[in-house]
Design an enzyme around this catalytic site. Structure first.
Site, PDB file in Angstrom:
ATOM      1  N   ASP A 102       0.841  -1.197   0.000  1.00  0.00           N
ATOM      2  CA  ASP A 102       0.000   0.000   0.000  1.00  0.00           C
ATOM      3  C   ASP A 102       0.879   1.251   0.000  1.00  0.00           C
ATOM      4  OD1 ASP A 102      -2.140  -1.701   0.212  1.00  0.00           O
ATOM      5  OD2 ASP A 102      -2.274  -1.505   2.397  1.00  0.00           O
TER       6      ASP A 102
HETATM    7  N1  URA Z   1      -1.192  -5.961   3.784  1.00  0.00           N
HETATM    8  C1  URA Z   1      -1.710  -4.712   3.812  1.00  0.00           C
HETATM    9  O1  URA Z   1      -2.761  -4.480   4.399  1.00  0.00           O
HETATM   10  N2  URA Z   1      -1.020  -3.750   3.187  1.00  0.00           N
HETATM   11  C2  URA Z   1       0.157  -3.963   2.556  1.00  0.00           C
HETATM   12  O2  URA Z   1       0.740  -3.018   2.008  1.00  0.00           O
HETATM   13  C3  URA Z   1       0.671  -5.260   2.531  1.00  0.00           C
HETATM   14  C4  URA Z   1      -0.020  -6.247   3.162  1.00  0.00           C
END
Ligand code: URA
Length: 244
Positions: A102
């Site tokens: 993310d």
């Molecule tokens: N899980 C998440 O919620 N975000 C990420 O960036 C990676 C794994």
């Protein structure tokens, strides 16, 4: 191919470093000290050595980036900087991130032009382990930990509309962070969308900060600051290929 491109492609250093190495007489072509970075070589016929070590040509490129927050795990984006922008100096065509983090997540991200390896590492059938350092709003109870270790409902449904629980995860407690928030290490074996955040929501908690520490055999280590990257070693590449 230019000598500096050959050496750069093989991970010897950045263009700037390679120029310096050549200036200092550290590179030989067919046993003769190379005089300039733009020297023309043929990777199939010429023997290129760096510090007396013969370099064999490899087709693909592998980088480990410590992704900073605020950068998207995509090859292009109209609004934000992408992880590829951070590697633009490398001038490698066809690089892609192996999976997504993310925009607000930091940590380990493999970038490569080896599409086969990306495909294998991301295949849902392979269950490649991913470990995250998770900073939480509230401490986890023993019941929460048991649930996460057994599998939780994060809202995904199968073809019969039944909950598609997460695969059993591993939870290890670590110390609180400097803001006194609880921190755990969570290892998961899938890569569903926002998986860690949704798993924590499923046990009534909230992720305040997330950093990926490892993927398969590849680990982030302490040497890279957010935004920095390095070339994978041959042994790291081989282990990743075996761990798929
Ligand atoms: N899980 C998440 O919620 N975000 C990420 O960036 C990676 C794994």
């Amino acid at each position: 191919m230019r000598l500096d491109k050959f050496l750069g492609d093989q991970g010897i250093g950045t263009r700037k470093q390679i120029k310096e190495y050549i200036k200092n007489g550290r590179c030989r072509v067919n046993g003769v000290v190379a005089s300039k970075p733009e020297l023309h070589i043929d990777p199939d016929c010429d023997e290129i050595a760096f510090d007396d070590l013969v370099i064999t040509y490899s087709e693909f490129h592998y980088f480990l980036l410590n992704k900073p927050a605020g950068v998207v795990s995509a090859t292009t984006d109209g609004r934000n900087r992408t992880v590829l922008d951070l590697l633009s100096e490398e001038n490698v065509k066809g690089l892609s991130p192996c999976g997504r983090l993310d925009i607000d997540t930091e940590g380990l991200l493999l970038l490569t032009d080896d599409g086969q390896l990306i495909h294998e590492l991301l295949s849902p059938k392979k269950h490649v382990d991913k470990t995250y350092e998770v900073h939480l709003k509230n401490p986890l109870s023993d019941d929460d930990i048991n649930l996460l270790c057994e599998g939780v409902d994060i809202g995904d449904r199968d073809k019969e509309n039944l909950p598609l629980l997460t695969l059993p995860a591993r939870v290890e407690g670590t110390k609180s962070d400097d803001k006194d928030r609880p921190v755990i290490l969570l290892t998961i074996h899938e890569g569903r969308f926002h998986q860690v955040k949704r798993m924590m929501e499923a046990v009534g908690n909230e992720v305040l900060f997330l950093r990926r520490l490892s993927m398969g055999s590849l680990t982030l280590g302490d040497d890279l600051k957010p935004g920095e990257y390095r070339i994978l070693t041959e042994s790291e590449i081989n282990s990743l290929k075996r761990s798929d």
